[in-house]
Design a protein around this motif. Structure first.
Motif, PDB file in Angstrom:
ATOM      1  N   GLY A  83       0.850  -1.195   0.000  1.00  0.00           N
ATOM      2  CA  GLY A  83       0.000   0.000   0.000  1.00  0.00           C
ATOM      3  C   GLY A  83       0.879   1.235   0.000  1.00  0.00           C
ATOM      4  N   ASN A  84       0.234   2.397   0.025  1.00  0.00           N
ATOM      5  CA  ASN A  84       0.991   3.629  -0.167  1.00  0.00           C
ATOM      6  C   ASN A  84       1.218   4.450   1.091  1.00  0.00           C
ATOM      7  OD1 ASN A  84       2.241   4.168  -2.471  1.00  0.00           O
ATOM      8  ND2 ASN A  84       0.392   4.792  -3.592  1.00  0.00           N
ATOM      9  N   GLY A  85       0.796   3.919   2.227  1.00  0.00           N
ATOM     10  CA  GLY A  85       0.875   4.726   3.452  1.00  0.00           C
ATOM     11  C   GLY A  85       2.307   4.861   3.962  1.00  0.00           C
ATOM     12  N   GLU A  86       2.459   5.734   4.918  1.00  0.00           N
ATOM     13  CA  GLU A  86       3.772   5.904   5.550  1.00  0.00           C
ATOM     14  C   GLU A  86       4.029   4.730   6.493  1.00  0.00           C
ATOM     15  OE1 GLU A  86       3.987   9.801   7.307  1.00  0.00           O
ATOM     16  OE2 GLU A  86       3.240  10.733   5.473  1.00  0.00           O
ATOM     17  N   LEU A 126      12.671   9.554   3.556  1.00  0.00           N
ATOM     18  CA  LEU A 126      12.762   8.984   4.893  1.00  0.00           C
ATOM     19  C   LEU A 126      13.051  10.165   5.818  1.00  0.00           C
ATOM     20  CD1 LEU A 126      13.276   6.702   7.012  1.00  0.00           C
ATOM     21  CD2 LEU A 126      15.662   6.795   6.296  1.00  0.00           C
ATOM     22  N   THR A 127      12.321  10.243   6.942  1.00  0.00           N
ATOM     23  CA  THR A 127      12.645  11.324   7.882  1.00  0.00           C
ATOM     24  C   THR A 127      12.984  10.721   9.233  1.00  0.00           C
ATOM     25  OG1 THR A 127      10.336  11.546   8.506  1.00  0.00           O
ATOM     26  CG2 THR A 127      11.125  13.080   6.864  1.00  0.00           C
ATOM     27  N   LEU A 128      13.863  11.403   9.926  1.00  0.00           N
ATOM     28  CA  LEU A 128      14.129  11.068  11.332  1.00  0.00           C
ATOM     29  C   LEU A 128      13.548  12.191  12.167  1.00  0.00           C
ATOM     30  CD1 LEU A 128      15.460   9.681  13.780  1.00  0.00           C
ATOM     31  CD2 LEU A 128      17.529  10.993  13.265  1.00  0.00           C
ATOM     32  N   SER A 142       2.772   1.067  10.539  1.00  0.00           N
ATOM     33  CA  SER A 142       2.399   1.093   9.129  1.00  0.00           C
ATOM     34  C   SER A 142       1.043   1.772   9.000  1.00  0.00           C
ATOM     35  CB  SER A 142       2.349  -0.344   8.606  1.00  0.00           C
ATOM     36  OG  SER A 142       1.511  -0.408   7.488  1.00  0.00           O
ATOM     37  N   ASP A 143       1.019   2.891   8.284  1.00  0.00           N
ATOM     38  CA  ASP A 143      -0.255   3.574   8.034  1.00  0.00           C
ATOM     39  C   ASP A 143      -0.904   3.027   6.771  1.00  0.00           C
ATOM     40  OD1 ASP A 143       0.519   5.023  10.163  1.00  0.00           O
ATOM     41  OD2 ASP A 143       1.094   6.812   9.044  1.00  0.00           O
ATOM     42  N   PHE A 153       9.258   6.344   6.651  1.00  0.00           N
ATOM     43  CA  PHE A 153       9.308   6.371   5.179  1.00  0.00           C
ATOM     44  C   PHE A 153       7.998   6.958   4.664  1.00  0.00           C
ATOM     45  CE2 PHE A 153      12.439   3.203   6.153  1.00  0.00           C
ATOM     46  CZ  PHE A 153      13.355   3.236   5.109  1.00  0.00           C
ATOM     47  N   ASP A 154       8.114   7.811   3.662  1.00  0.00           N
ATOM     48  CA  ASP A 154       6.926   8.356   3.018  1.00  0.00           C
ATOM     49  C   ASP A 154       7.012   8.034   1.523  1.00  0.00           C
ATOM     50  OD1 ASP A 154       5.007   9.864   1.778  1.00  0.00           O
ATOM     51  OD2 ASP A 154       5.278  11.611   3.082  1.00  0.00           O
TER      52      ASP A 154
END
Ligand code: FRU
Length: 581
Positions: free
Chosen positions: A468-471, A495-497, A565-566, A488-489
């Protein structure tokens, strides 16, 4: 931040001028004669102590060379005691002079009163035994040993009194701290530079002498050399120093020298460009060319260059590393690079979408590669950021180096780029592993105590496959509810910290707590390699295609991991934790 750093320098220059200019009676100078009664002289200090200048004299000779700037405290208010090794001066008389303070609390002891294993002291990264460090210097391989000199303040835990500290390692992971090798002199402080092995005795200091080329940073910045004939344990300064000066430049520093074909080539940071110089003997230098106008990031002056001869698909390519501060995509210090060709005289960059960054994290600066290494490009950086490096919450030392990394050229479909994977020696240091775990994450999945017993120092590998496409991503957590979140987006390709809840964050207003972002190439799965060492996280994705180095200061070590997992789901496979020894 460079501004702040330079203004600190200016303040200290003004300060010393003021001391010299004042009549003696007003100098607030305290003198004390003492007998060396134990191995260490200890001087009480604290980062917020009062600025003073320390001089030690014995038999009419100055023991510390130039007077050293210290942050003097009283015995009661000392955050640390500056240790000065007097092992070979036992029983002798020494005069302690402190300009700007009193010497009453100076004392002698057989041991240094410090907790070496303080809370954030890394287990498998280089740190100085005591005091401040910034850039790695003089990195060279010789006779089975990796040599790592480093910007060192042996008299305090903030940036001042630049010396070259010294360390060696046989495996790039375990470092032995050795006595200082180059101390400030009448030409100035000792700023960054490199070392070479002079196999053909071109400089006349002896076959296989290790020759250090560094910046003498006084009223002007000029280049000087010193040599060692005892495997880098002690260095002698060349009496003809400086060997290279150009009054036209105010910022003129960080010489990186390598033997290229038929001569020594120096890459030097000169204002906002790199100037290349050539020499046959390390003493006489002629200008070859300049590179950098109108290309790459010019957010600040250029620093710490390194010119590398690399290969891609059997074809020779050259890479030029250049650090800038500030100007990073996530704020503060950062290292950019150029890919192109070098003909022995000029560097020409290929037309690529510059700036290109070696690491998108905020804590990898001033890194260069070890010299005298065949067929490998082993890189190490300073694992901090000038935005806040003087304030990080350690006590007896400050700042560490990154893990050693192997640089290589890869192609991303559009153009070449520089990948950094952990050096082979990092894998050798992985000792015990946990049983690999596979989990399917819908919403959230928590593995409690996965890293329990590792005491905040471990390596971790896993493969993440989202559906799927979620973050999606994971959080390193501790029992205090603190966490470092890697997210992860896929829609943004990033990718963000987020380190806003990672632990101590308020030691400096300039500690970056907004999300730190790196682009990640699109892929079905990501192979992650993460190294956590008390206060650091170094993340390598897909064999070093993305590298992301960031420091965090949890109040207790992160000992568990939570996946989230969104999207539809996330598979986290082969989640394995390694003890690093
Ligand atoms: C980079 C740098 C260098 C300089 C050194 C001084 O971090 O500013 O340009 O030589 O630090 O400590």
């Amino acid at each position: 931040m460079k501004f702040r750093f330079l203004s600190a320098l200016i303040v200290s220059v003004l300060f010393s001028v003021a001391l010299v200019a004042q009549p003696r009676a007003q100098m607030n100078e305290s003198k004390r004669e003492m007998t060396v009664s134990a191995r260490y002289m200890l001087v009480p200090a604290a980062d917020n102590g009062s600025m003073a200048r320390l001089t030690l004299t014995m038999d009419g000779e100055s023991l510390l060379g130039e007077p050293q700037t210290i942050r003097l405290a009283s015995a009661e208010s000392a955050a640390y005691w500056i240790p000065i090794d007097m092992a070979d001066k036992m029983g002798k008389k020494v005069t302690v002079t402190i300009a700007g303070g009193v010497a009453d609390d100076v004392r002698f002891a057989d041991l240094i009163p410090m907790e070496y294993d303080e809370q954030y002291r890394p287990k498998y990264h280089f740190t100085p035994y005591f005091g401040w460090t910034n850039d790695p210097n003089g990195m060279v391989y010789h006779d089975g040993e990796w040599h790592l000199a480093f910007q060192s303040n042996p008299y305090g835990t903030t940036h001042s009194n630049m010396h070259w500290g010294n360390a060696v390692s046989k495996d790039l992971i375990h470092w032995e701290n050795l006595p200082l090798i180059v101390a400030p002199d009448s030409l100035g402080a000792i700023f960054s530079g490199s070392s070479v092995v002079d196999a053909n005795n071109t400089a006349g200091f002896g076959k296989d002498a290790i020759v250090a080329i560094y910046t003498s940073a006084g009223r002007m910045q000029r280049q000087s050399i010193a040599w060692s004939n005892d495997r880098g344990r002690t260095f002698t300064k060349y009496e003809g120093n400086p060997v290279l000066a150009d009054p036209a430049h105010r910022d003129y520093r960080d010489p990186k020298v390598a033997w290229i074909d038929d001569k020594w080539v120096m890459s030097l940071a000169t204002g906002e460009v790199i100037t290349f110089y050539g020499s046959k003997d390390l003493k006489n230098w002629e200008k070859l060319s300049e590179f950098g106008r109108g290309i790459g990031s010019h957010a600040a002056v250029w620093e710490c260059p390194d010119l590398l001869r690399m290969e891609y698909n059997g074809e020779e390519k050259w890479v030029l590393l250049v650090s800038i501060n500030p100007g990073g995509p996530n704020g503060g210090s950062v290292t950019q690079y150029f890919i192109g060709d070098f003909d022995g005289k000029e560097f020409h960059a290929d037309p690529l979408p510059y700036p290109l960054w070696i690491d998108w994290g905020v804590d990898n600066y001033a890194g260069v590669t070890f010299g005298n290494v065949e067929g490998r490009h082993v890189f190490m950086g300073w694992m901090s950021n000038w935005n806040y490096s003087n304030f990080t919450p350690t006590r007896y030392y400050r700042n560490a180096m990154t893990l050693p990394r192997e640089l290589s050229l890869k192609h991303n479909g559009n153009h070449l780029f520089l990948a950094s994977r952990p050096a082979a020696e990092v894998y050798a240091a992985r000792k015990q592993a946990t049983e690999p775990v596979d989990i399917k994450v819908k919403g959230k999945a928590y593995i409690g105590d996965l890293m329990d017993g590792f005491d905040g120092a471990y390596g971790m590998t896993m493969r993440l496959t989202p559906k799927g496409n979620g973050e999606y991503g994971f959080r390193l957590c501790n029992s205090l509810g603190e966490y470092a979140e890697f997210r992860f987006d896929p829609a943004e390709g990033t990718l963000t910290l987020d380190r806003s809840k990672s632990g101590k964050v308020d030691f400096s207003e300039r500690y970056i707590t907004t999300p730190i972002v790196t682009p990640v190439p699109e892929a079905k799965s990501y192979e992650l390699e993460l190294y956590v060492d008390k206060h650091s996280t170094e993340l390598f994705i897909n064999d070093g295609d993305v590298v992301f180095t960031n420091c965090v200061f949890p109040n207790e070590p992160y000992d568990s991991i939570e996946f989230f997992s969104d999207g539809k789901s996330l598979k986290a496979e082969d989640v394995t934790v390694y003890k690093m020894e």
